[in-house]
Design an enzyme around this catalytic site. Structure first.
Site, short mmCIF file in Angstrom:
data_model
loop_
_atom_site.label_atom_id
_atom_site.label_comp_id
_atom_site.label_asym_id
_atom_site.label_seq_id
_atom_site.Cartn_x
_atom_site.Cartn_y
_atom_site.Cartn_z
N SER A 68 0.79 -1.24 0.00
CA SER A 68 0.00 0.00 0.00
C SER A 68 0.82 1.28 0.00
CB SER A 68 -0.94 0.02 1.20
OG SER A 68 -2.02 -0.82 0.96
N LYS A 71 0.33 3.53 -2.84
CA LYS A 71 -0.83 4.43 -2.97
C LYS A 71 -0.41 5.90 -2.98
CE LYS A 71 -4.24 1.14 -1.12
NZ LYS A 71 -4.02 -0.08 -0.43
N TYR A 195 -4.19 -1.87 -10.26
CA TYR A 195 -4.03 -1.81 -8.80
C TYR A 195 -3.13 -2.94 -8.28
CZ TYR A 195 -5.12 -2.15 -3.85
OH TYR A 195 -5.01 -2.24 -2.48
N TYR A 247 -4.41 3.90 7.94
CA TYR A 247 -5.79 3.39 8.09
C TYR A 247 -6.37 3.79 9.45
CZ TYR A 247 -3.27 0.53 4.76
OH TYR A 247 -2.45 0.13 3.75
N VAL A 265 1.15 -3.58 3.79
CA VAL A 265 0.95 -4.85 4.47
C VAL A 265 2.19 -5.76 4.34
CG1 VAL A 265 -0.13 -6.16 2.57
CG2 VAL A 265 -0.98 -6.46 4.91
N1 GLN Z 1 -2.44 -5.76 -1.75
C1 GLN Z 1 -3.08 -5.38 -0.52
C2 GLN Z 1 -4.57 -5.32 -0.75
O1 GLN Z 1 -4.97 -4.77 -1.74
C3 GLN Z 1 -2.56 -4.04 -0.08
C4 GLN Z 1 -3.10 -3.66 1.25
C5 GLN Z 1 -2.11 -3.06 2.18
O2 GLN Z 1 -0.92 -2.97 1.95
N2 GLN Z 1 -2.61 -2.70 3.34
O3 GLN Z 1 -5.35 -5.78 0.03
#
Ligand code: GLN
Length: 314
Positions: A68, A71, A195, A247, A265
Protein backbone atom coordinates in the site's frame (compact mmCIF):
# COMPACT_ATOMS: atom_id res chain seq x y z
CA UNK A 1 17.31 20.84 15.19
CA UNK A 2 19.94 21.32 12.51
CA UNK A 3 20.93 18.31 10.46
CA UNK A 4 24.57 18.58 11.42
CA UNK A 5 23.93 18.19 15.11
CA UNK A 6 22.23 14.80 14.66
CA UNK A 7 24.61 11.79 14.41
CA UNK A 8 22.31 9.96 12.03
CA UNK A 9 24.62 7.11 11.11
CA UNK A 10 24.96 5.95 14.71
CA UNK A 11 21.28 6.52 15.54
CA UNK A 12 20.18 4.28 12.67
CA UNK A 13 22.65 1.58 13.72
CA UNK A 14 21.53 1.76 17.34
CA UNK A 15 17.87 1.45 16.41
CA UNK A 16 18.57 -1.57 14.19
CA UNK A 17 20.45 -3.23 17.08
CA UNK A 18 17.57 -2.53 19.45
CA UNK A 19 15.08 -4.02 17.01
CA UNK A 20 17.01 -7.31 17.01
CA UNK A 21 16.09 -7.68 20.68
CA UNK A 22 12.41 -6.77 20.31
CA UNK A 23 10.11 -9.44 21.71
CA UNK A 24 6.78 -8.75 20.05
CA UNK A 25 7.47 -8.60 16.33
CA UNK A 26 3.81 -8.75 15.20
CA UNK A 27 2.46 -11.21 12.66
CA UNK A 28 3.34 -11.33 8.96
CA UNK A 29 0.48 -11.01 6.46
CA UNK A 30 -0.69 -14.44 5.36
CA UNK A 31 -3.23 -13.81 2.61
CA UNK A 32 -0.70 -14.71 -0.09
CA UNK A 33 2.18 -17.21 0.17
CA UNK A 34 4.79 -14.67 -0.98
CA UNK A 35 4.11 -12.53 2.12
CA UNK A 36 3.38 -15.41 4.51
CA UNK A 37 6.82 -16.93 3.87
CA UNK A 38 8.83 -13.78 4.77
CA UNK A 39 10.72 -14.06 8.07
CA UNK A 40 9.53 -11.70 10.84
CA UNK A 41 13.18 -11.33 11.88
CA UNK A 42 13.95 -8.88 9.10
CA UNK A 43 14.49 -5.26 9.99
CA UNK A 44 15.85 -2.57 7.69
CA UNK A 45 16.02 1.20 7.80
CA UNK A 46 17.25 3.91 5.43
CA UNK A 47 17.31 7.68 5.87
CA UNK A 48 18.10 10.07 3.04
CA UNK A 49 18.76 13.63 4.13
CA UNK A 50 18.58 16.96 2.27
CA UNK A 51 22.26 16.68 1.34
CA UNK A 52 21.54 13.38 -0.41
CA UNK A 53 23.38 11.34 2.15
CA UNK A 54 21.88 7.93 2.84
CA UNK A 55 22.23 6.23 6.22
CA UNK A 56 21.26 2.57 6.29
CA UNK A 57 21.16 -0.28 8.78
CA UNK A 58 20.03 -3.89 8.97
CA UNK A 59 18.27 -5.31 5.92
CA UNK A 60 18.06 -1.96 4.14
CA UNK A 61 19.09 -3.59 0.88
CA UNK A 62 16.71 -6.56 0.96
CA UNK A 63 13.78 -6.00 -1.42
CA UNK A 64 10.24 -6.37 -0.08
CA UNK A 65 6.71 -5.90 -1.40
CA UNK A 66 5.83 -2.24 -0.90
CA UNK A 67 2.09 -2.96 -1.17
CA UNK A 68 0.00 0.00 0.00
CA UNK A 69 2.92 2.41 0.12
CA UNK A 70 2.39 2.50 -3.63
CA UNK A 71 -0.83 4.43 -2.97
CA UNK A 72 1.20 7.59 -2.34
CA UNK A 73 2.93 7.37 -5.70
CA UNK A 74 -0.19 6.36 -7.64
CA UNK A 75 -2.03 9.33 -6.12
CA UNK A 76 0.84 11.61 -7.15
CA UNK A 77 0.60 10.36 -10.74
CA UNK A 78 -3.19 10.63 -10.85
CA UNK A 79 -3.12 14.20 -9.51
CA UNK A 80 -0.63 14.96 -12.26
CA UNK A 81 -3.07 13.54 -14.82
CA UNK A 82 -6.37 15.07 -13.73
CA UNK A 83 -5.47 17.63 -11.04
CA UNK A 84 -7.91 18.47 -8.29
CA UNK A 85 -10.82 16.96 -10.28
CA UNK A 86 -9.66 13.74 -8.59
CA UNK A 87 -11.31 14.94 -5.40
CA UNK A 88 -14.77 14.64 -6.97
CA UNK A 89 -14.29 10.87 -6.86
CA UNK A 90 -12.25 10.34 -3.67
CA UNK A 91 -12.52 12.02 -0.26
CA UNK A 92 -9.82 13.41 2.01
CA UNK A 93 -10.96 12.28 5.43
CA UNK A 94 -9.61 9.52 7.65
CA UNK A 95 -11.81 6.44 7.48
CA UNK A 96 -11.41 5.02 10.97
CA UNK A 97 -12.00 1.63 9.32
CA UNK A 98 -9.75 -1.20 8.17
CA UNK A 99 -7.78 -0.77 4.95
CA UNK A 100 -10.05 -3.13 3.00
CA UNK A 101 -13.38 -2.16 4.58
CA UNK A 102 -16.53 -1.82 2.48
CA UNK A 103 -18.94 -0.45 5.12
CA UNK A 104 -18.69 3.28 4.44
CA UNK A 105 -19.19 2.93 0.70
CA UNK A 106 -22.92 2.34 0.96
CA UNK A 107 -23.61 5.41 3.10
CA UNK A 108 -21.28 7.55 1.04
CA UNK A 109 -22.59 6.38 -2.32
CA UNK A 110 -19.44 4.82 -3.69
CA UNK A 111 -17.08 7.71 -2.87
CA UNK A 112 -14.21 6.30 -0.77
CA UNK A 113 -13.09 8.29 2.25
CA UNK A 114 -9.50 8.79 1.06
CA UNK A 115 -6.97 7.57 -1.54
CA UNK A 116 -4.95 5.52 0.96
CA UNK A 117 -7.56 2.87 1.77
CA UNK A 118 -8.05 0.13 -0.81
CA UNK A 119 -11.33 1.54 -2.18
CA UNK A 120 -9.76 4.97 -2.71
CA UNK A 121 -6.65 3.53 -4.32
CA UNK A 122 -8.77 1.46 -6.69
CA UNK A 123 -10.50 4.66 -7.86
CA UNK A 124 -7.05 6.23 -8.32
CA UNK A 125 -6.04 3.25 -10.50
CA UNK A 126 -9.24 3.72 -12.49
CA UNK A 127 -8.35 7.39 -13.03
CA UNK A 128 -4.87 6.42 -14.26
CA UNK A 129 -6.50 4.11 -16.75
CA UNK A 130 -8.40 6.87 -18.57
CA UNK A 131 -7.62 6.53 -22.29
CA UNK A 132 -4.93 3.90 -21.73
CA UNK A 133 -4.58 0.14 -21.52
CA UNK A 134 -3.48 -1.46 -18.22
CA UNK A 135 -0.07 -2.47 -19.60
CA UNK A 136 0.66 1.15 -20.56
CA UNK A 137 -0.36 2.47 -17.15
CA UNK A 138 1.74 -0.14 -15.36
CA UNK A 139 4.70 0.70 -17.61
CA UNK A 140 4.30 4.44 -16.91
CA UNK A 141 4.04 3.77 -13.20
CA UNK A 142 7.23 1.72 -13.21
CA UNK A 143 9.04 4.47 -15.13
CA UNK A 144 7.81 7.04 -12.62
CA UNK A 145 9.13 4.96 -9.71
CA UNK A 146 12.47 4.43 -11.42
CA UNK A 147 12.77 8.14 -12.09
CA UNK A 148 11.98 9.03 -8.46
CA UNK A 149 14.39 6.41 -7.15
CA UNK A 150 17.10 7.11 -9.70
CA UNK A 151 17.42 3.34 -10.07
CA UNK A 152 16.32 1.31 -13.10
CA UNK A 153 16.45 -1.97 -11.21
CA UNK A 154 13.14 -1.26 -9.43
CA UNK A 155 10.68 -3.91 -10.67
CA UNK A 156 7.25 -5.42 -10.26
CA UNK A 157 7.10 -8.94 -8.81
CA UNK A 158 4.82 -10.71 -11.27
CA UNK A 159 4.27 -13.68 -8.96
CA UNK A 160 2.99 -11.39 -6.22
CA UNK A 161 0.77 -9.61 -8.77
CA UNK A 162 -0.76 -12.94 -9.80
CA UNK A 163 -1.35 -13.96 -6.18
CA UNK A 164 -2.97 -10.59 -5.46
CA UNK A 165 -5.33 -11.20 -8.37
CA UNK A 166 -6.07 -14.79 -7.38
CA UNK A 167 -6.94 -13.88 -3.78
CA UNK A 168 -8.22 -10.31 -4.11
CA UNK A 169 -11.92 -11.08 -3.61
CA UNK A 170 -12.51 -8.11 -1.33
CA UNK A 171 -10.87 -5.77 -3.79
CA UNK A 172 -13.07 -7.21 -6.54
CA UNK A 173 -16.09 -6.58 -4.31
CA UNK A 174 -15.00 -3.00 -3.58
CA UNK A 175 -14.44 -2.26 -7.27
CA UNK A 176 -17.76 -3.77 -8.35
CA UNK A 177 -19.61 -1.95 -5.59
CA UNK A 178 -18.13 1.40 -6.61
CA UNK A 179 -18.86 0.62 -10.24
CA UNK A 180 -22.51 0.21 -9.30
CA UNK A 181 -22.39 3.83 -8.09
CA UNK A 182 -20.67 4.94 -11.29
CA UNK A 183 -17.34 5.65 -9.58
CA UNK A 184 -15.38 3.02 -11.52
CA UNK A 185 -15.36 3.82 -15.23
CA UNK A 186 -13.54 0.82 -16.69
CA UNK A 187 -14.10 -2.93 -16.56
CA UNK A 188 -13.27 -4.01 -13.04
CA UNK A 189 -10.62 -6.53 -14.12
CA UNK A 190 -8.70 -3.81 -15.99
CA UNK A 191 -8.80 -1.38 -13.07
CA UNK A 192 -7.75 -4.08 -10.63
CA UNK A 193 -5.03 -5.25 -13.01
CA UNK A 194 -3.43 -1.82 -12.56
CA UNK A 195 -4.03 -1.81 -8.80
CA UNK A 196 -2.60 -5.31 -8.18
CA UNK A 197 0.54 -4.56 -10.20
CA UNK A 198 1.13 -1.29 -8.31
CA UNK A 199 0.90 -3.18 -5.01
CA UNK A 200 3.43 -5.74 -6.23
CA UNK A 201 6.35 -3.39 -6.66
CA UNK A 202 9.49 -4.73 -4.95
CA UNK A 203 11.84 -2.18 -3.42
CA UNK A 204 14.36 -2.07 -0.62
CA UNK A 205 14.47 0.58 2.11
CA UNK A 206 17.20 2.51 0.37
CA UNK A 207 15.24 2.75 -2.86
CA UNK A 208 12.02 3.60 -1.07
CA UNK A 209 13.60 6.40 0.95
CA UNK A 210 15.01 7.78 -2.30
CA UNK A 211 11.61 7.56 -3.98
CA UNK A 212 10.14 9.67 -1.15
CA UNK A 213 12.65 12.49 -1.55
CA UNK A 214 10.32 14.69 -3.61
CA UNK A 215 7.99 14.87 -0.62
CA UNK A 216 10.85 15.90 1.67
CA UNK A 217 11.96 18.70 -0.66
CA UNK A 218 8.57 20.32 -1.31
CA UNK A 219 8.09 18.62 -4.67
CA UNK A 220 11.51 18.66 -6.34
CA UNK A 221 13.49 15.66 -7.59
CA UNK A 222 16.97 16.20 -6.08
CA UNK A 223 18.65 14.20 -8.90
CA UNK A 224 17.42 16.47 -11.67
CA UNK A 225 16.35 19.63 -9.85
CA UNK A 226 13.05 19.33 -11.73
CA UNK A 227 9.66 19.66 -10.13
CA UNK A 228 7.69 16.43 -9.61
CA UNK A 229 4.77 18.25 -7.97
CA UNK A 230 4.21 21.82 -6.80
CA UNK A 231 5.08 22.68 -3.19
CA UNK A 232 1.36 22.97 -2.49
CA UNK A 233 0.68 19.49 -3.80
CA UNK A 234 3.59 18.01 -1.84
CA UNK A 235 2.24 19.62 1.31
CA UNK A 236 -1.23 18.26 0.67
CA UNK A 237 0.00 14.72 -0.01
CA UNK A 238 1.91 14.87 3.28
CA UNK A 239 -1.25 16.03 5.07
CA UNK A 240 -3.10 13.00 3.74
CA UNK A 241 -0.26 10.73 4.82
CA UNK A 242 -0.49 12.13 8.34
CA UNK A 243 -4.27 11.78 8.61
CA UNK A 244 -4.88 8.63 6.55
CA UNK A 245 -1.56 6.85 5.93
CA UNK A 246 -2.05 4.14 8.54
CA UNK A 247 -5.79 3.39 8.09
CA UNK A 248 -7.54 3.08 11.44
CA UNK A 249 -4.13 3.29 13.11
CA UNK A 250 -3.41 6.80 11.74
CA UNK A 251 -4.19 8.57 15.01
CA UNK A 252 -1.97 6.17 16.91
CA UNK A 253 0.89 6.67 14.44
CA UNK A 254 0.58 10.47 14.69
CA UNK A 255 0.54 10.15 18.47
CA UNK A 256 3.64 7.99 18.63
CA UNK A 257 5.67 9.24 15.64
CA UNK A 258 4.22 12.54 14.45
CA UNK A 259 5.49 12.28 10.87
CA UNK A 260 3.47 11.91 7.68
CA UNK A 261 3.78 8.22 6.84
CA UNK A 262 2.37 5.47 4.68
CA UNK A 263 2.42 1.81 5.58
CA UNK A 264 2.00 -1.35 3.55
CA UNK A 265 0.95 -4.85 4.47
CA UNK A 266 4.42 -6.08 3.41
CA UNK A 267 5.73 -4.37 6.58
CA UNK A 268 7.21 -1.25 5.02
CA UNK A 269 6.64 2.35 6.10
CA UNK A 270 7.68 5.50 4.24
CA UNK A 271 7.85 8.50 6.58
CA UNK A 272 8.79 12.06 5.68
CA UNK A 273 10.35 14.69 7.91
CA UNK A 274 9.63 17.73 5.71
CA UNK A 275 12.78 19.60 4.64
CA UNK A 276 14.87 17.17 6.72
CA UNK A 277 14.69 13.53 5.65
CA UNK A 278 12.93 10.77 3.77
CA UNK A 279 12.85 7.59 5.83
CA UNK A 280 11.99 4.00 4.94
CA UNK A 281 11.69 1.18 7.47
CA UNK A 282 10.79 -2.44 6.94
CA UNK A 283 9.91 -5.21 9.30
CA UNK A 284 7.30 -7.69 8.06
CA UNK A 285 5.46 -8.37 11.34
CA UNK A 286 2.26 -6.30 11.56
CA UNK A 287 0.21 -4.96 14.46
CA UNK A 288 -3.56 -5.49 14.67
CA UNK A 289 -4.20 -2.56 12.28
CA UNK A 290 -1.98 -4.03 9.58
CA UNK A 291 0.94 -1.63 10.14
CA UNK A 292 4.53 -2.72 10.79
CA UNK A 293 5.00 -3.36 14.50
CA UNK A 294 8.75 -2.74 14.63
CA UNK A 295 8.70 -0.20 11.83
CA UNK A 296 6.48 2.00 13.98
CA UNK A 297 8.61 1.42 17.07
CA UNK A 298 11.78 2.27 15.14
CA UNK A 299 10.28 5.52 13.86
CA UNK A 300 9.08 6.40 17.35
CA UNK A 301 12.64 5.98 18.63
CA UNK A 302 14.03 7.96 15.71
CA UNK A 303 11.87 11.01 16.41
CA UNK A 304 12.64 10.82 20.12
CA UNK A 305 16.35 11.01 19.33
CA UNK A 306 16.23 13.55 16.51
CA UNK A 307 13.32 15.80 17.48
CA UNK A 308 11.95 15.39 13.95
CA UNK A 309 8.25 15.04 14.76
CA UNK A 310 6.37 17.80 12.93
CA UNK A 311 4.80 18.57 16.30
CA UNK A 312 8.14 19.34 17.88
CA UNK A 313 10.77 17.53 19.92
CA UNK A 314 10.04 15.45 23.01
N1 GLN B 1 -2.44 -5.76 -1.75
C1 GLN B 1 -3.08 -5.38 -0.52
C2 GLN B 1 -4.57 -5.32 -0.75
O1 GLN B 1 -4.97 -4.77 -1.74
C3 GLN B 1 -2.56 -4.04 -0.08
C4 GLN B 1 -3.10 -3.66 1.25
C5 GLN B 1 -2.11 -3.06 2.18
O2 GLN B 1 -0.92 -2.97 1.95
N2 GLN B 1 -2.61 -2.70 3.34
O3 GLN B 1 -5.35 -5.78 0.03
Amino acid sequence: MSMNSVPLGSIVQEIAEEMKLAGDRGAVADYIPQLASVSPWHFGMAIVDMDGECHVAGDAQVPFSIQSITKVFALTMALGAVGDALWHRVGREPSGSAFNSIVQLEWERGIPRNPFINAGAIVVSDILLSHYEPAEVIGEFLQFMRMLTGDDSVAIDQIVARSERDTGFRNVALANYMRAFGNIHHPVDKTLGVYFHQCSLSMDCRQLARAGRFLMTGGRNPDTGLSVVTPQRARRILALMMTCGHYDGSGEFAHRVGLPGKSGVGGGILAIAPRIASIAVWSPGLNDRGNSQLGTLALERLVQRTGWSVFGPG
